[in-house]
Design a protein around this motif. Sequence first.
Motif, short mmCIF file in Angstrom:
data_model
loop_
_atom_site.label_atom_id
_atom_site.label_comp_id
_atom_site.label_asym_id
_atom_site.label_seq_id
_atom_site.Cartn_x
_atom_site.Cartn_y
_atom_site.Cartn_z
N GLY A 33 0.82 -1.22 0.00
CA GLY A 33 0.00 0.00 0.00
C GLY A 33 0.84 1.26 0.00
N PRO A 35 2.65 4.37 -2.56
CA PRO A 35 2.01 5.21 -3.59
C PRO A 35 1.67 4.47 -4.87
N GLY A 37 1.02 1.18 -5.39
CA GLY A 37 -0.10 0.26 -5.18
C GLY A 37 -1.41 0.99 -5.00
N LYS A 57 1.91 -3.42 6.96
CA LYS A 57 2.00 -2.53 8.13
C LYS A 57 0.63 -2.08 8.62
N LEU A 125 -1.84 -7.48 7.02
CA LEU A 125 -1.79 -8.80 6.36
C LEU A 125 -0.62 -8.82 5.40
N ALA A 127 1.59 -10.87 2.33
CA ALA A 127 1.61 -11.94 1.34
C ALA A 127 2.87 -12.75 1.58
N THR A 168 5.42 -3.95 -3.84
CA THR A 168 6.07 -4.02 -2.52
C THR A 168 7.36 -3.20 -2.42
N CYS A 222 4.78 -2.79 -10.28
CA CYS A 222 4.83 -1.32 -10.43
C CYS A 222 5.59 -0.70 -9.28
N GLY A 223 5.87 0.59 -9.43
CA GLY A 223 6.60 1.32 -8.40
C GLY A 223 8.07 0.91 -8.36
N CYS A 225 9.43 -1.51 -7.11
CA CYS A 225 9.57 -2.95 -7.39
C CYS A 225 9.96 -3.18 -8.86
N MET A 235 15.56 6.39 -6.82
CA MET A 235 15.36 7.81 -7.17
C MET A 235 15.20 8.74 -5.98
N PHE A 239 8.44 11.36 -6.40
CA PHE A 239 7.42 10.30 -6.41
C PHE A 239 6.63 10.20 -7.69
N MET A 242 6.37 6.72 -9.28
CA MET A 242 5.51 5.79 -8.51
C MET A 242 4.05 5.96 -8.95
#
Length: 257
Positions: A33, A35, A37, A57, A125, A127, A168, A222-223, A225, A235, A239, A242
């Motif tokens: 979660g 930016p 995601g 988190k 939660l 993964a 992530t 994405c992001g 990852c 970077m 942002f 992202m």
Amino acid sequence: MKLDEIVISKAIIESYKEKLINALDVDVAIVGGGPAGLVCAYYLAKEKFKVALFERKLSIGGGMWGGGIMFNEIVVQEGAKRILDEFGIRTRKYQDNYFLADSIEAASTLCSKAVKAGAKIFNLLSAEDVLVREKRICGLVLNWTAVETAHLHVDPISMRAKFVVDATGHAAEVTRIVERKSGIRLKTKTGKIIGEGSMDADLAEKLTIQNSKEACPGLYICGMCANAVFGGPRMGPIFGGMLLSGKKIAKEIIKKI
Ligand code: 48F
């Protein structure tokens, strides 16, 4: 009327149970979660796709809250400013192509808009694995962060998704699991995770968007990852990449579903 603690407890348990059961079979499952995601979740939910986002988190927002070195301001460039405008996040021009936003306003608004658009967000939660059928990623294996943190020997639960998104960040956790356990070749040059390079904001921002794509059947990334998996520098506290990469992946998945 006197408040009854048992009614309060029942309300929470019943409502959460329904939300969680509904999230066991979705169009898109997003892990992380931050930016990227959140933006991805927002654009998918806005188009009425069933989206569940799982965040390890307690707080949603990933690395955005702390701006740069805990100075809670972020920088975005021209193209990404339009996304902040769309979310109603206020920006101030610093100089040509550099816009500032308050990182608290940015993180909280991304989260609020994603939820209000219809994305279901589950904090606490993690993964810990993926579901793989016929060489395609088709779901996640989830456990409470508390179980993970306390190293408790407790089995997880599973959920199914038409597409999984790894958002992530630097850790690229879902893709690492796929690399380690599935025997599936990633769509990188080597078939494996390439790894992230040292800071180069300009190149990294461009590559983040380029590298945001399908990593293997059923799994999009994405992001940050994306740079970790396909190879690209970091970077720092800019942002734009992202936000743009989250939007790009939402659009690609919408085309496929
Ligand atoms: O790190 P994060 O903010 O990723 P991002 O959206 O943005 C990167 C930037 O914050 C920054 C940067 C650019 O300026 O370099 O780092 O790509 O958010 C990733 C989120 O994923 C969660 C993690 O707690 C964080 O909030 N996360 C990581 N692994 C898991 C997870 C997992 N296995 N299960 C659930 N959540």
